[in-house]
Design a protein around this motif. Structure first.
Motif, PDB file in Angstrom:
ATOM      1  N   LYS A   1     -33.682  16.254 -50.091  1.00  9.86           N
ATOM      2  CA  LYS A   1     -34.182  17.512 -50.663  1.00  9.86           C
ATOM      3  C   LYS A   1     -33.398  18.027 -51.269  1.00  9.86           C
ATOM      4  O   LYS A   1     -31.749  17.679 -50.984  1.00  9.86           O
ATOM      5  N   VAL A   2     -32.313  19.139 -52.404  1.00  8.37           N
ATOM      6  CA  VAL A   2     -31.641  19.034 -53.363  1.00  8.37           C
ATOM      7  C   VAL A   2     -31.342  20.410 -52.639  1.00  8.37           C
ATOM      8  O   VAL A   2     -31.984  21.046 -51.611  1.00  8.37           O
ATOM      9  N   THR A   3     -29.948  20.133 -52.092  1.00  8.87           N
ATOM     10  CA  THR A   3     -28.987  21.113 -51.541  1.00  8.87           C
ATOM     11  C   THR A   3     -28.861  22.339 -52.645  1.00  8.87           C
ATOM     12  O   THR A   3     -27.924  23.325 -52.085  1.00  8.87           O
ATOM     13  N   ARG A   4     -28.455  21.758 -53.944  1.00  5.34           N
ATOM     14  CA  ARG A   4     -27.272  22.526 -54.777  1.00  5.34           C
ATOM     15  C   ARG A   4     -27.913  22.288 -56.002  1.00  5.34           C
ATOM     16  O   ARG A   4     -28.482  21.008 -56.173  1.00  5.34           O
ATOM     17  N   LEU A   5     -28.008  22.604 -57.350  1.00  8.96           N
ATOM     18  CA  LEU A   5     -28.869  22.853 -58.705  1.00  8.96           C
ATOM     19  C   LEU A   5     -27.874  23.718 -58.776  1.00  8.96           C
ATOM     20  O   LEU A   5     -27.817  24.784 -59.112  1.00  8.96           O
ATOM     21  N   GLU A   6     -26.996  23.056 -59.702  1.00  8.54           N
ATOM     22  CA  GLU A   6     -25.940  24.342 -60.804  1.00  8.54           C
ATOM     23  C   GLU A   6     -26.250  23.760 -62.332  1.00  8.54           C
ATOM     24  O   GLU A   6     -24.959  22.017 -62.667  1.00  8.54           O
TER      25      GLU A   6
ATOM     26  N   ILE B   1     -27.856  16.708 -53.851  1.00  6.80           N
ATOM     27  CA  ILE B   1     -29.108  15.582 -52.699  1.00  6.80           C
ATOM     28  C   ILE B   1     -28.274  15.625 -51.094  1.00  6.80           C
ATOM     29  O   ILE B   1     -27.796  15.046 -51.221  1.00  6.80           O
ATOM     30  N   GLY B   2     -28.554  16.623 -50.162  1.00  9.73           N
ATOM     31  CA  GLY B   2     -28.251  16.468 -49.593  1.00  9.73           C
ATOM     32  C   GLY B   2     -26.483  16.458 -49.178  1.00  9.73           C
ATOM     33  O   GLY B   2     -25.804  16.885 -49.614  1.00  9.73           O
ATOM     34  N   GLU B   3     -25.774  14.808 -49.213  1.00 10.08           N
ATOM     35  CA  GLU B   3     -24.484  15.561 -49.518  1.00 10.08           C
ATOM     36  C   GLU B   3     -24.000  14.599 -50.769  1.00 10.08           C
ATOM     37  O   GLU B   3     -22.934  14.246 -50.925  1.00 10.08           O
ATOM     38  N   THR B   4     -24.924  14.102 -51.031  1.00  9.01           N
ATOM     39  CA  THR B   4     -24.001  13.573 -52.900  1.00  9.01           C
ATOM     40  C   THR B   4     -24.627  14.435 -53.665  1.00  9.01           C
ATOM     41  O   THR B   4     -25.460  15.321 -53.851  1.00  9.01           O
ATOM     42  N   SER B   5     -23.035  14.245 -54.819  1.00 13.17           N
ATOM     43  CA  SER B   5     -23.653  15.528 -55.707  1.00 13.17           C
ATOM     44  C   SER B   5     -23.722  14.472 -56.727  1.00 13.17           C
ATOM     45  O   SER B   5     -22.417  13.551 -56.661  1.00 13.17           O
ATOM     46  N   ILE B   6     -24.608  14.895 -58.099  1.00  5.48           N
ATOM     47  CA  ILE B   6     -25.266  13.589 -59.183  1.00  5.48           C
ATOM     48  C   ILE B   6     -24.614  14.586 -60.115  1.00  5.48           C
ATOM     49  O   ILE B   6     -25.281  15.465 -60.364  1.00  5.48           O
ATOM     50  N   ASN B   7     -23.425  13.966 -60.913  1.00  2.00           N
ATOM     51  CA  ASN B   7     -23.733  14.911 -62.389  1.00  2.00           C
ATOM     52  C   ASN B   7     -25.159  14.528 -63.215  1.00  2.00           C
ATOM     53  O   ASN B   7     -26.138  12.707 -63.485  1.00  2.00           O
ATOM     54  N   ILE B   8     -25.777  14.826 -63.629  1.00  3.18           N
ATOM     55  CA  ILE B   8     -27.055  15.683 -63.935  1.00  3.18           C
ATOM     56  C   ILE B   8     -27.235  14.237 -65.412  1.00  3.18           C
ATOM     57  O   ILE B   8     -27.980  14.043 -65.467  1.00  3.18           O
TER      58      ILE B   8
END
Length: 105
Positions: free
Chosen positions: A64-69, A77-84
């Motif tokens: 699940k997407v937990t943050r989208l900035e 996604i969850g605890e994983t932050s990904i640079n777009i």
């Protein structure tokens, strides 16, 4: 031997340079990213760079997407932050249904 197993796992990985998307592929990815929202279940393939290196590996994560900035260029996604900029592909059931309905005619 402390760290031996970790060293073997790292050595077994296939390291590759980051793939540069074409203008068309980047536009399609941007379109899809604008359609997803916090709470959506998505699958993302992204480039994970090894620290201090120009190479890395491509990973796939589903959750699940937990943050989208978009302005900070971050998708979490969850605890994983990904640079777009490191995203190669994104898919979800919502995107599939939208595209199916658009092409149904």
């Amino acid at each position: 031997l402390k760290g031996y197993e970790t060293a073997l796992r790292v050595k077994e990985k296939v390291l590759v340079p980051r793939i540069e998307l074409s203008v068309e592929a980047q536009a399609e990815l941007d379109r899809k990213l604008h359609m997803i929202a916090k709470g959506d279940l998505v699958t993302v393939i992204y480039f994970h760079r090894f620290a201090g290196s120009d190479v890395g590996e491509y990973l796939q994560i589903t959750g699940k997407v937990t943050r989208l900035e978009p302005d900070r260029r971050i998708l979490q996604i969850g605890e994983t932050s990904i640079n777009i900029e490191d995203i190669y592909a994104v898919n979800s059931r919502q995107l599939y249904l939208f595209e199916y309905n658009m092409n149904k005619d």
